[in-house]
Motif scaffolding. Structure first.
Motif, PDB file in Angstrom:
ATOM      1  N   GLY A 136      25.039  30.082  55.624  1.00  0.00           N
ATOM      2  CA  GLY A 136      24.381  29.861  54.342  1.00  0.00           C
ATOM      3  C   GLY A 136      25.262  29.093  53.376  1.00  0.00           C
ATOM      4  O   GLY A 136      24.788  28.605  52.342  1.00  0.00           O
ATOM      5  N   ILE A 137      26.562  28.981  53.693  1.00  0.00           N
ATOM      6  CA  ILE A 137      27.484  28.151  52.916  1.00  0.00           C
ATOM      7  C   ILE A 137      27.784  26.940  53.779  1.00  0.00           C
ATOM      8  O   ILE A 137      28.474  27.042  54.782  1.00  0.00           O
ATOM      9  CB  ILE A 137      28.787  28.902  52.587  1.00  0.00           C
ATOM     10  CG1 ILE A 137      28.486  30.235  51.893  1.00  0.00           C
ATOM     11  CG2 ILE A 137      29.695  28.044  51.701  1.00  0.00           C
ATOM     12  CD1 ILE A 137      29.715  31.103  51.683  1.00  0.00           C
ATOM     13  N   ALA A 138      27.255  25.798  53.396  1.00  0.00           N
ATOM     14  CA  ALA A 138      27.367  24.618  54.254  1.00  0.00           C
ATOM     15  C   ALA A 138      28.246  23.523  53.669  1.00  0.00           C
ATOM     16  O   ALA A 138      28.667  22.611  54.380  1.00  0.00           O
ATOM     17  CB  ALA A 138      25.966  24.045  54.535  1.00  0.00           C
ATOM     18  N   THR A 139      28.549  23.602  52.374  1.00  0.00           N
ATOM     19  CA  THR A 139      29.252  22.529  51.673  1.00  0.00           C
ATOM     20  C   THR A 139      30.580  23.021  51.126  1.00  0.00           C
ATOM     21  O   THR A 139      30.649  24.099  50.532  1.00  0.00           O
ATOM     22  CB  THR A 139      28.399  22.008  50.497  1.00  0.00           C
ATOM     23  OG1 THR A 139      27.121  21.605  50.993  1.00  0.00           O
ATOM     24  CG2 THR A 139      29.067  20.834  49.816  1.00  0.00           C
ATOM     25  N   ALA A 140      31.634  22.242  51.311  1.00  0.00           N
ATOM     26  CA  ALA A 140      32.939  22.587  50.759  1.00  0.00           C
ATOM     27  C   ALA A 140      32.913  22.476  49.241  1.00  0.00           C
ATOM     28  O   ALA A 140      32.322  21.555  48.680  1.00  0.00           O
ATOM     29  CB  ALA A 140      34.012  21.676  51.331  1.00  0.00           C
ATOM     30  N   THR A 141      33.559  23.427  48.578  1.00  0.00           N
ATOM     31  CA  THR A 141      33.520  23.506  47.117  1.00  0.00           C
ATOM     32  C   THR A 141      34.893  23.447  46.463  1.00  0.00           C
ATOM     33  O   THR A 141      34.991  23.515  45.242  1.00  0.00           O
ATOM     34  CB  THR A 141      32.854  24.819  46.685  1.00  0.00           C
ATOM     35  OG1 THR A 141      33.688  25.917  47.123  1.00  0.00           O
ATOM     36  CG2 THR A 141      31.459  24.965  47.288  1.00  0.00           C
ATOM     37  N   LYS A 142      35.961  23.365  47.260  1.00  0.00           N
ATOM     38  CA  LYS A 142      37.348  23.448  46.783  1.00  0.00           C
ATOM     39  C   LYS A 142      37.699  24.828  46.258  1.00  0.00           C
ATOM     40  O   LYS A 142      38.689  25.003  45.547  1.00  0.00           O
ATOM     41  CB  LYS A 142      37.647  22.386  45.710  1.00  0.00           C
ATOM     42  CG  LYS A 142      37.536  20.966  46.220  1.00  0.00           C
ATOM     43  CD  LYS A 142      37.953  19.966  45.159  1.00  0.00           C
ATOM     44  CE  LYS A 142      37.813  18.525  45.660  1.00  0.00           C
ATOM     45  NZ  LYS A 142      38.214  17.544  44.642  1.00  0.00           N
ATOM     46  N   GLU A 143      36.900  25.834  46.612  1.00  0.00           N
ATOM     47  CA  GLU A 143      37.207  27.223  46.304  1.00  0.00           C
ATOM     48  C   GLU A 143      37.275  27.979  47.621  1.00  0.00           C
ATOM     49  O   GLU A 143      36.281  28.131  48.322  1.00  0.00           O
ATOM     50  CB  GLU A 143      36.147  27.828  45.374  1.00  0.00           C
ATOM     51  CG  GLU A 143      36.300  29.316  45.122  1.00  0.00           C
ATOM     52  CD  GLU A 143      37.732  29.693  44.761  1.00  0.00           C
ATOM     53  OE1 GLU A 143      38.320  30.520  45.494  1.00  0.00           O
ATOM     54  OE2 GLU A 143      38.268  29.167  43.760  1.00  0.00           O
ATOM     55  N   ILE A 144      38.467  28.476  47.958  1.00  0.00           N
ATOM     56  CA  ILE A 144      38.703  29.040  49.288  1.00  0.00           C
ATOM     57  C   ILE A 144      37.854  30.269  49.539  1.00  0.00           C
ATOM     58  O   ILE A 144      37.476  30.549  50.691  1.00  0.00           O
ATOM     59  CB  ILE A 144      40.204  29.347  49.489  1.00  0.00           C
ATOM     60  CG1 ILE A 144      40.491  29.590  50.978  1.00  0.00           C
ATOM     61  CG2 ILE A 144      40.647  30.492  48.615  1.00  0.00           C
ATOM     62  CD1 ILE A 144      40.230  28.427  51.874  1.00  0.00           C
ATOM     63  N   LEU A 145      37.522  31.037  48.511  1.00  0.00           N
ATOM     64  CA  LEU A 145      36.668  32.204  48.693  1.00  0.00           C
ATOM     65  C   LEU A 145      35.378  31.831  49.410  1.00  0.00           C
ATOM     66  O   LEU A 145      34.869  32.589  50.244  1.00  0.00           O
ATOM     67  CB  LEU A 145      36.351  32.835  47.333  1.00  0.00           C
ATOM     68  CG  LEU A 145      35.356  34.000  47.328  1.00  0.00           C
ATOM     69  CD1 LEU A 145      35.923  35.194  48.082  1.00  0.00           C
ATOM     70  CD2 LEU A 145      34.978  34.380  45.904  1.00  0.00           C
ATOM     71  N   LEU A 146      34.865  30.644  49.114  1.00  0.00           N
ATOM     72  CA  LEU A 146      33.645  30.154  49.742  1.00  0.00           C
ATOM     73  C   LEU A 146      33.940  29.332  50.989  1.00  0.00           C
ATOM     74  O   LEU A 146      33.330  29.535  52.048  1.00  0.00           O
ATOM     75  CB  LEU A 146      32.850  29.314  48.747  1.00  0.00           C
ATOM     76  CG  LEU A 146      32.243  30.064  47.566  1.00  0.00           C
ATOM     77  CD1 LEU A 146      31.961  29.109  46.431  1.00  0.00           C
ATOM     78  CD2 LEU A 146      30.977  30.780  47.985  1.00  0.00           C
ATOM     79  N   ASP A 147      34.879  28.394  50.879  1.00  0.00           N
ATOM     80  CA  ASP A 147      35.070  27.403  51.946  1.00  0.00           C
ATOM     81  C   ASP A 147      35.528  28.032  53.256  1.00  0.00           C
ATOM     82  O   ASP A 147      35.150  27.575  54.335  1.00  0.00           O
ATOM     83  CB  ASP A 147      36.072  26.338  51.500  1.00  0.00           C
ATOM     84  CG  ASP A 147      35.546  25.506  50.335  1.00  0.00           C
ATOM     85  OD1 ASP A 147      34.368  25.661  49.977  1.00  0.00           O
ATOM     86  OD2 ASP A 147      36.325  24.703  49.784  1.00  0.00           O
ATOM     87  N   GLU A 148      36.321  29.102  53.204  1.00  0.00           N
ATOM     88  CA  GLU A 148      36.805  29.715  54.437  1.00  0.00           C
ATOM     89  C   GLU A 148      35.704  30.470  55.182  1.00  0.00           C
ATOM     90  O   GLU A 148      35.877  30.851  56.337  1.00  0.00           O
ATOM     91  CB  GLU A 148      37.974  30.652  54.148  1.00  0.00           C
ATOM     92  CG  GLU A 148      37.590  31.913  53.398  1.00  0.00           C
ATOM     93  CD  GLU A 148      38.747  32.879  53.217  1.00  0.00           C
ATOM     94  OE1 GLU A 148      39.876  32.530  53.587  1.00  0.00           O
ATOM     95  OE2 GLU A 148      38.516  33.988  52.699  1.00  0.00           O
ATOM     96  N   LYS A 149      34.575  30.706  54.511  1.00  0.00           N
ATOM     97  CA  LYS A 149      33.476  31.433  55.146  1.00  0.00           C
ATOM     98  C   LYS A 149      32.463  30.503  55.819  1.00  0.00           C
ATOM     99  O   LYS A 149      31.559  30.981  56.516  1.00  0.00           O
ATOM    100  CB  LYS A 149      32.733  32.273  54.099  1.00  0.00           C
ATOM    101  CG  LYS A 149      33.591  33.132  53.196  1.00  0.00           C
ATOM    102  CD  LYS A 149      34.458  34.098  53.956  1.00  0.00           C
ATOM    103  CE  LYS A 149      35.119  35.126  53.068  1.00  0.00           C
ATOM    104  NZ  LYS A 149      35.860  34.627  51.917  1.00  0.00           N
ATOM    105  N   ILE A 150      32.567  29.201  55.605  1.00  0.00           N
ATOM    106  CA  ILE A 150      31.570  28.259  56.119  1.00  0.00           C
ATOM    107  C   ILE A 150      31.421  28.413  57.627  1.00  0.00           C
ATOM    108  O   ILE A 150      32.405  28.338  58.373  1.00  0.00           O
ATOM    109  CB  ILE A 150      31.955  26.810  55.773  1.00  0.00           C
ATOM    110  CG1 ILE A 150      31.944  26.589  54.249  1.00  0.00           C
ATOM    111  CG2 ILE A 150      31.016  25.815  56.447  1.00  0.00           C
ATOM    112  CD1 ILE A 150      32.480  25.233  53.824  1.00  0.00           C
ATOM    113  N   GLY A 151      30.209  28.626  58.087  1.00  0.00           N
ATOM    114  CA  GLY A 151      29.964  28.699  59.518  1.00  0.00           C
ATOM    115  C   GLY A 151      30.312  27.377  60.179  1.00  0.00           C
ATOM    116  O   GLY A 151      29.866  26.322  59.728  1.00  0.00           O
ATOM    117  N   GLY A 152      31.120  27.434  61.249  1.00  0.00           N
ATOM    118  CA  GLY A 152      31.551  26.204  61.914  1.00  0.00           C
ATOM    119  C   GLY A 152      32.922  25.736  61.474  1.00  0.00           C
ATOM    120  O   GLY A 152      33.325  24.619  61.791  1.00  0.00           O
ATOM    121  N   THR A 153      33.662  26.592  60.764  1.00  0.00           N
ATOM    122  CA  THR A 153      35.027  26.260  60.351  1.00  0.00           C
ATOM    123  C   THR A 153      35.988  27.347  60.823  1.00  0.00           C
ATOM    124  O   THR A 153      35.589  28.474  61.122  1.00  0.00           O
ATOM    125  CB  THR A 153      35.171  26.136  58.817  1.00  0.00           C
ATOM    126  OG1 THR A 153      35.008  27.436  58.215  1.00  0.00           O
ATOM    127  CG2 THR A 153      34.153  25.169  58.248  1.00  0.00           C
TER     128      THR A 153
END
Length: 367
Positions: A301-318
């Motif tokens: 559900g998180i598909a785009t990098a935001t420069k905030e690690i709380l979100l970016d490290e959860k991106i499916g496929g990373t």
């Protein structure tokens, strides 16, 4: 009128993430920019029978501190911070900034010195968390600054963020419990295996994980969440990695990070932007050049990098790798004053194999 999504997020944090019980001492740490969420958590803790303790700091304080503090002040650990790490039952940490670049001009050596002085706090929190003595959760309060970093308007960012937290409609707690099942399945599949290999353009890295525990992250420590992680064996990491997204730490951005490991230690490091800061952080202490974490994102559900690690490290496929301190509950032994996550996108030509078996290809799980 208060945003209903803020109240829903507070309920999830108190009732699901930390499961506050009557008598729990609950520290709420944030800047003044997060006041609406702080108040919502404060109220929900009271309803749950806990004792809320608010540690609210002016948003401008960190920049002023690094500008004006002398060496003695950089080394000083405030008693309330020590008390929170050593005594609180529950800790709510809220990221909230109106200027995400406020620390860009700070001397990295001053940041490294202050972090080194506060290393005992990080060690204590990790130890107490692993022992079940401290329940904690990290979240974020949307601001114009975070929206701008993500290339969105504030309204777009709020919809994106609260959607990622599953608090934009329906029963959020039930939704997180449902999501948890798949993340736990993946963590169970990899548990007990020996070696992880990550390949992608500019990346070929091997990490031994035998005997280490994999932790599924299902909204109990971060919100939003969606990953499973472990600590690589400290002297096992070999190869090269080129990170896809900018890595932000201590208010400083480093982009195009490339690291080469031999025997578990970073022996060569460079970056397209911010290389001096990267090298300063790597020299913080001996543990800063070793990996404390390997994490695999599961939140599609998180598909785009935001420069905030709380979100970016959860991106499916990373996948993300953290330099520095490991979490004791994984069996990791690396100690450091830093814990710096960096993210590699595997959705375009990347693969994760575990003991030679494909776990993920092109960002999609194969098991």
């Amino acid at each position: 009128m208060r945003d209903q999504r803020v109240e829903a997020l507070a309920r999830v944090l108190v009732r699901y993430s930390t499961e506050v019980k009557p008598g729990d001492v609950c520290v709420i740490q944030a800047s003044t920019a997060a006041e609406p969420l702080v108040l919502a958590i404060f109220e929900e803790v009271l309803r749950a029978g806990g004792h809320p303790v608010v540690q609210l700091s002016p948003e401008e304080a960190p920049a002023l501190f690094y500008e004006l503090a002398n060496d003695e002040q950089l080394d000083f650990v405030p008693p309330p911070a020590r008390w929170a790490a050593e005594e609180a039952d529950v800790r709510f940490a809220i990221l909230a900034e109106h200027n995400t670049r406020a620390l860009t001009q700070v001397d990295p050596a001053r940041q490294a010195r202050a972090q080194k002085a506060r290393r005992a706090l990080l060690d204590t929190q990790m130890r107490r968390s692993a022992a079940g003595e401290l329940r904690w959760v990290l979240t974020l309060f949307p601001t114009h600054a975070y929206a701008a970093e993500a290339g969105m308007s504030l309204d777009q960012y709020e919809r994106f963020y609260y959607g990622a937290c599953l608090v934009d409609g329906g029963d959020a707690i039930a939704a997180w419990r449902e999501r948890a099942a798949e993340t736990r399945r993946l963590a169970e599949w990899v548990e007990g295996r020996s070696e992880v290999r990550i390949t992608a353009p500019g990346t070929d890295l091997r990490l031994a994980v035998e005997g280490r525990r994999w932790i599924p992250c299902v909204g109990e420590r971060n919100m939003p969440d969606g990953e499973f992680f472990t600590a690589p064996i400290e002297d096992s990491v070999d190869g090269e990695v080129t990170f896809t997204f900018p890595a932000v730490y201590g208010g400083r951005e480093v982009a195009g990070v490339r690291l080469r490991f031999e025997g578990g230690r970073v022996v060569d490091a460079d970056a397209e932007r911010g290389a001096d800061f990267l090298l300063q952080m790597l020299d913080t202490d001996e543990g800063a050049r070793r990996l404390g974490e390997l994490g695999i994102g599961t939140n599609y559900g998180i598909a785009t990098a935001t420069k905030e690690i709380l979100l970016d490290e959860k991106i499916g496929g990373t996948v993300h790798l953290a330099l520095g301190a490991s979490y004791p509950e994984t069996g990791g032994r690396n100690e450091s004053a830093i814990h710096w996550d960096m993210v590699l996108d595997l959705r375009n030509g990347g693969e994760i194999t575990v003991d030679g078996e494909t776990l993920q290809r092109d960002g999609r799980f194969a098991i």
